[in-house]
Design an enzyme around this catalytic site. Structure first.
Site, PDB file in Angstrom:
ATOM      1  N   LYS A  33       0.858  -1.191   0.000  1.00 46.84           N
ATOM      2  CA  LYS A  33       0.000   0.000   0.000  1.00 46.84           C
ATOM      3  C   LYS A  33       0.890   1.236   0.000  1.00 46.84           C
ATOM      4  CE  LYS A  33      -3.746   0.162   2.558  1.00 46.84           C
ATOM      5  NZ  LYS A  33      -4.482   0.112   3.859  1.00 46.84           N
TER       6      LYS A  33
HETATM    7  O1  G3P Z   1      -6.668   1.606   5.379  1.00 43.42           O
HETATM    8  C1  G3P Z   1      -7.621   2.608   5.286  1.00 43.42           C
HETATM    9  C2  G3P Z   1      -8.692   2.494   6.296  1.00 43.42           C
HETATM   10  O2  G3P Z   1      -8.300   1.569   7.267  1.00 43.42           O
HETATM   11  C3  G3P Z   1      -9.027   3.791   6.975  1.00 43.42           C
HETATM   12  O3  G3P Z   1     -10.078   3.537   7.826  1.00 43.42           O
HETATM   13  O4  G3P Z   1     -11.461   3.863   9.803  1.00 43.42           O
HETATM   14  O5  G3P Z   1      -9.177   4.881   9.719  1.00 43.42           O
HETATM   15  O6  G3P Z   1     -11.018   5.789   8.314  1.00 43.42           O
HETATM   16  P1  G3P Z   1     -10.448   4.585   8.977  1.00 43.42           P
END
Ligand code: G3P
Length: 224
Positions: free
Chosen positions: A86
């Protein structure tokens, strides 16, 4: 639709691998840091729990293309299997993506918030683009609308890049992405559970059990 688990928690990974049609696991630096443990041991443990065939997405923490490529190669060497690196969208990230494509290392371009970012990431050779649905919804954007437009623009330009929608806080957001034709989502164990849960399902199952027990007591079909 590929259902991927967005966590570094081994207990959740073991549970969801056993009970759901899981395609793999995604992590990011925040997710890894939350586990408060050794990075390499954790990522190796995740690989050993999911096996070599399921996807594992691991994010680079480097900020220059050269170092991103170096880090990606080390992650590939030590973790192996079905692996995607990533990389956040940006000039250095795009450069690293073009290099990694030549080296045959899969890339998920992350921290995507617009269809224009997704299109250029796909052109650079990203295998997946990861738009953040809930973070858009949080600022009164429309996360699932952005996902729909990304699906549309990648199809219009015939790019072989999948949408991996991320950042979800509820099952409705996931379903809207599925309806938009998004090929994969990465979610928490709680959201997987929310997807399969419905009070009417509970009522239906309780009714089946009550009617069966009234006729056959505690015996199951195996004992008849
Ligand atoms: O990897 C991206 C994702 O995990 C972001 O999620 O919940 O941190 O917005 P969040």
């Amino acid at each position: 639709m590929l259902y991927i688990l967005d966590t570094g928690n081994l207990k959740d990974i073991r549970h969801c691998k056993a009970f759901y049609p899981l395609a793999g696991v995604t992590t990011n630096p925040s997710i890894i840091a939350r586990e408060k443990t050794d990075f390499w041991n954790l990522v190796k443990d995740i690989r050993s729990v999911i096996g070599a065939e399921k996807m594992l997405h691991v994010q680079t923490v480097q900020t220059t293309a050269e170092k991103m490529v170096e880090e990606a190669q080390i992650i590939k060497e030590r973790i192996g299997g079905n692996l995607y690196i990533k990389i956040p969208i940006g000039e250095e990230g795009l450069k690293a993506t073009m290099e990694l494509q030549k080296l045959g290392i899969g890339v998920t371009m992350t921290a995507i918030f617009t269809p224009a970012q997704a299109l250029i990431a796909a052109k650079a050779g990203a295998d997946f683009v990861a738009p953040y649905v809930n973070r858009l919804d949080n600022i009164i954007g429309d996360g699932s609308r952005v996902v729909a437009e990304i699906v549309q623009v990648l199809e219009a330009h015939r790019l072989d890049c999948k949408v991996l929608a991320a950042s979800f806080k509820n099952a409705q957001q996931v379903h809207k992405c599925a309806m938009a034709g998004c090929q994969s989502v990465t979610v928490s164990a709680d959201i997987l559970k929310a997807i399969i849960t419905h009070p009417m399902t509970d009522v239906a199952v309780a009714g089946f059990q009550k009617d069966w027990q009234a006729a056959y007591g505690e015996q199951t079909i195996l004992e008849l």
